[in-house]
Design a protein around this motif. Structure first.
Motif, PDB file in Angstrom:
ATOM      1  N   HIS A 193      -2.446  13.316  -6.505  1.00  0.00           N
ATOM      2  CA  HIS A 193      -2.529  12.313  -7.027  1.00  0.00           C
ATOM      3  C   HIS A 193      -1.261  11.280  -6.533  1.00  0.00           C
ATOM      4  CE1 HIS A 193       0.798  12.851  -9.717  1.00  0.00           C
ATOM      5  NE2 HIS A 193       1.217  11.855  -9.579  1.00  0.00           N
ATOM      6  N   ASP A 194      -0.321  11.456  -6.109  1.00  0.00           N
ATOM      7  CA  ASP A 194       0.539  10.374  -5.311  1.00  0.00           C
ATOM      8  C   ASP A 194       0.543  10.752  -4.040  1.00  0.00           C
ATOM      9  OD1 ASP A 194       1.755  13.400  -5.120  1.00  0.00           O
ATOM     10  OD2 ASP A 194       3.538  13.146  -5.466  1.00  0.00           O
ATOM     11  N   ILE A 213       5.722   2.668  -7.459  1.00  0.00           N
ATOM     12  CA  ILE A 213       6.177   3.143  -8.636  1.00  0.00           C
ATOM     13  C   ILE A 213       4.985   4.318  -9.010  1.00  0.00           C
ATOM     14  CG2 ILE A 213       7.950   4.461 -10.104  1.00  0.00           C
ATOM     15  CD1 ILE A 213       8.665   4.575  -7.197  1.00  0.00           C
ATOM     16  N   GLY A 214       4.373   5.143  -9.549  1.00  0.00           N
ATOM     17  CA  GLY A 214       4.209   6.180 -10.696  1.00  0.00           C
ATOM     18  C   GLY A 214       3.668   6.752 -11.416  1.00  0.00           C
ATOM     19  N   LEU A 215       2.939   7.705 -11.812  1.00  0.00           N
ATOM     20  CA  LEU A 215       2.876   9.007 -12.616  1.00  0.00           C
ATOM     21  C   LEU A 215       3.709   9.876 -12.423  1.00  0.00           C
ATOM     22  CD1 LEU A 215       2.265   9.319 -15.447  1.00  0.00           C
ATOM     23  CD2 LEU A 215       0.183  10.318 -14.215  1.00  0.00           C
ATOM     24  N   MET A 216       4.942  10.021 -13.112  1.00  0.00           N
ATOM     25  CA  MET A 216       5.423  11.732 -12.388  1.00  0.00           C
ATOM     26  C   MET A 216       6.258  11.324 -10.935  1.00  0.00           C
ATOM     27  SD  MET A 216       4.421  14.219 -14.828  1.00  0.00           S
ATOM     28  CE  MET A 216       2.836  14.376 -15.564  1.00  0.00           C
ATOM     29  N   ASP A 217       6.680  10.137 -11.220  1.00  0.00           N
ATOM     30  CA  ASP A 217       6.839   9.744  -9.939  1.00  0.00           C
ATOM     31  C   ASP A 217       8.569  10.262 -10.414  1.00  0.00           C
ATOM     32  OD1 ASP A 217       5.271   9.382  -7.866  1.00  0.00           O
ATOM     33  OD2 ASP A 217       6.208   7.664  -8.189  1.00  0.00           O
ATOM     34  N   VAL A 218      10.340  10.660  -9.642  1.00  0.00           N
ATOM     35  CA  VAL A 218      11.570  10.527 -10.268  1.00  0.00           C
ATOM     36  C   VAL A 218      12.486   9.082  -9.463  1.00  0.00           C
ATOM     37  CG1 VAL A 218      13.069  12.148 -10.294  1.00  0.00           C
ATOM     38  CG2 VAL A 218      11.089  13.919 -10.863  1.00  0.00           C
ATOM     39  N   ILE A 219      13.204   9.354 -10.310  1.00  0.00           N
ATOM     40  CA  ILE A 219      13.683   8.166  -9.838  1.00  0.00           C
ATOM     41  C   ILE A 219      14.809   8.339 -10.590  1.00  0.00           C
ATOM     42  CG2 ILE A 219      14.653   5.800 -10.275  1.00  0.00           C
ATOM     43  CD1 ILE A 219      11.476   5.343 -10.828  1.00  0.00           C
ATOM     44  N   LYS A 230      -0.719  16.572  -9.632  1.00  0.00           N
ATOM     45  CA  LYS A 230      -2.544  16.835  -9.479  1.00  0.00           C
ATOM     46  C   LYS A 230      -2.689  16.698  -8.252  1.00  0.00           C
ATOM     47  CE  LYS A 230      -5.915  15.534 -13.355  1.00  0.00           C
ATOM     48  NZ  LYS A 230      -6.387  14.273 -14.481  1.00  0.00           N
ATOM     49  N   VAL A 231      -3.983  17.879  -8.927  1.00  0.00           N
ATOM     50  CA  VAL A 231      -5.183  17.866  -7.703  1.00  0.00           C
ATOM     51  C   VAL A 231      -5.827  16.924  -7.269  1.00  0.00           C
ATOM     52  CG1 VAL A 231      -6.082  19.426  -6.049  1.00  0.00           C
ATOM     53  CG2 VAL A 231      -4.012  20.147  -7.362  1.00  0.00           C
ATOM     54  N   ALA A 232      -5.714  16.058  -6.658  1.00  0.00           N
ATOM     55  CA  ALA A 232      -7.153  15.167  -6.337  1.00  0.00           C
ATOM     56  C   ALA A 232      -7.717  15.425  -5.565  1.00  0.00           C
ATOM     57  CB  ALA A 232      -6.575  14.236  -6.285  1.00  0.00           C
ATOM     58  N   ALA A 276       1.056  -1.377   0.131  1.00  0.00           N
ATOM     59  CA  ALA A 276      -0.136   0.202   0.207  1.00  0.00           C
ATOM     60  C   ALA A 276       0.531   1.049  -0.158  1.00  0.00           C
ATOM     61  CB  ALA A 276      -1.060  -0.176   1.220  1.00  0.00           C
ATOM     62  N   GLY A 277      -0.108   1.983  -1.164  1.00  0.00           N
ATOM     63  CA  GLY A 277       1.833   3.586  -1.357  1.00  0.00           C
ATOM     64  C   GLY A 277       0.435   4.596  -1.566  1.00  0.00           C
ATOM     65  N   PRO A 278       1.912   4.886  -2.378  1.00  0.00           N
ATOM     66  CA  PRO A 278       0.911   6.858  -2.824  1.00  0.00           C
ATOM     67  C   PRO A 278       0.357   6.132  -4.256  1.00  0.00           C
ATOM     68  CG  PRO A 278       3.321   6.293  -3.418  1.00  0.00           C
ATOM     69  CD  PRO A 278       2.960   5.262  -2.650  1.00  0.00           C
ATOM     70  N   HIS A 279       0.457   4.922  -5.194  1.00  0.00           N
ATOM     71  CA  HIS A 279      -0.601   5.072  -6.819  1.00  0.00           C
ATOM     72  C   HIS A 279      -0.778   3.885  -6.136  1.00  0.00           C
ATOM     73  CE1 HIS A 279       1.869   7.944  -8.212  1.00  0.00           C
ATOM     74  NE2 HIS A 279       2.965   7.227  -8.001  1.00  0.00           N
ATOM     75  N   LYS A 280      -2.509   3.451  -6.537  1.00  0.00           N
ATOM     76  CA  LYS A 280      -2.795   1.964  -7.058  1.00  0.00           C
ATOM     77  C   LYS A 280      -2.066   1.202  -7.345  1.00  0.00           C
ATOM     78  CE  LYS A 280      -7.571   4.031  -6.177  1.00  0.00           C
ATOM     79  NZ  LYS A 280      -8.860   4.549  -7.281  1.00  0.00           N
ATOM     80  N   ILE A 281      -2.106  -0.223  -7.762  1.00  0.00           N
ATOM     81  CA  ILE A 281      -1.299  -1.431  -8.039  1.00  0.00           C
ATOM     82  C   ILE A 281      -2.031  -1.635  -9.672  1.00  0.00           C
ATOM     83  CG2 ILE A 281      -3.429  -2.701  -7.543  1.00  0.00           C
ATOM     84  CD1 ILE A 281      -0.889  -5.382  -7.254  1.00  0.00           C
ATOM     85  N   VAL A 282      -3.140  -0.757  -9.751  1.00  0.00           N
ATOM     86  CA  VAL A 282      -3.181  -0.664 -11.738  1.00  0.00           C
ATOM     87  C   VAL A 282      -2.957   0.897 -11.822  1.00  0.00           C
ATOM     88  CG1 VAL A 282      -5.668  -1.326 -11.114  1.00  0.00           C
ATOM     89  CG2 VAL A 282      -5.568   0.175 -11.323  1.00  0.00           C
TER      90      VAL A 282
END
Length: 244
Positions: A138-139, A80-86, A121-123, A29-35
């Protein structure tokens, strides 16, 4: 919920072969959904190829050689999801996660300067005390902003807008509203991975309303919830780099 995940029911955009392994890393469980995400261990092994096995990926993380959004991460199941910086220390390489038409999510190589910020993104919004507003991003992160009149319908931050936040402290540097003229990334639907400019917006903002987007020389209608503003007129992030 099971702590394990078999390969077959895993999201289809993950770069794994169904018949090669029975099990795959299940994100915590974390900042992004599994899908909408991939576990960090999978990114290191199957996407970037910096590890041949999960054990090697764990070793890289344990040695503090991988940073996500400017912070050292040690959990190989981190989504790890959208807009994350690695950032990978051994290779001195920076990557940003962007939407992709082929694999839904792709990593694009960026410069160290650009890795100093991310777009979120403002969710959701929540009114706090002392004329402050909490923005839910969103994150999974939250930031608070000062507002002179929290009940003003014309307040600057609205749902589906984007904020540019510094890394790793997460301070807002810029506000990018979802409006006519905004440059957007399409993050879902049949046109996922494409970029364009908002030509026309519906009179009322609702996630399921349609907007007209100019993509190249043609126009297309896209649902508002699939639009991610990345600039005012032009993108403020690199969208033409090397994709992994």
């Amino acid at each position: 919920m099971s702590r394990h995940l078999k390969t077959y029911p895993a999201p289809r955009f993950w770069p794994i072969k169904i018949k090669e392994r029975e099990f795959v890393i299940r994100p915590n469980a974390g900042p992004h959904k599994i899908v909408n995400s991939m576990p960090l261990g999978l990114v290191l092994r199957d996407v970037l190829g910096y590890a041949k096995t999960v054990s090697e990926a764990k070793r890289l993380l344990a040695e503090g050689k991988v940073l996500v959004d400017g912070k050292v991460k040690t959990d190989y199941k981190l989504p790890i999801g959208l807009m994350d910086v690695i950032y990978l220390k051994p290779a001195d390489a920076y990557y940003r996660v962007l939407p992709n038409s082929v694999n839904k999510l792709a990593l694009m190589k960026i410069t160290a300067e650009e890795a100093g910020f991310k777009l979120a993104k403002v969710a959701g919004k929540r009114l706090l005390k002392e004329k402050k507003m909490q923005l839910n991003l969103h994150d999974g992160h939250c930031v608070s902003v000062d507002v002179s009149d929290p009940f003003n319908v014309d307040m600057p931050y609205r749902l589906m807008d984007t904020v540019k936040v510094s890394l790793p402290d997460g301070q807002i540097q810029e506000h990018i509203p979802l409006e006519v003229g905004a440059y957007v990334s399409i993050i879902g639907g049949t046109k996922i991975g494409k970029f364009g400019t908002v030509k026309d917006m519906p009179a009322t903002r609702s996630p399921n309303k349609l907007a007209t987007i100019t993509i190249g020389d043609s126009d297309a209608t896209v649902t508002l919830k699939y639009l991610f503003p990345i600039g005012k007129g032009s993108p403020i992030i690199n969208i033409n780099g090397e994709v992994t």
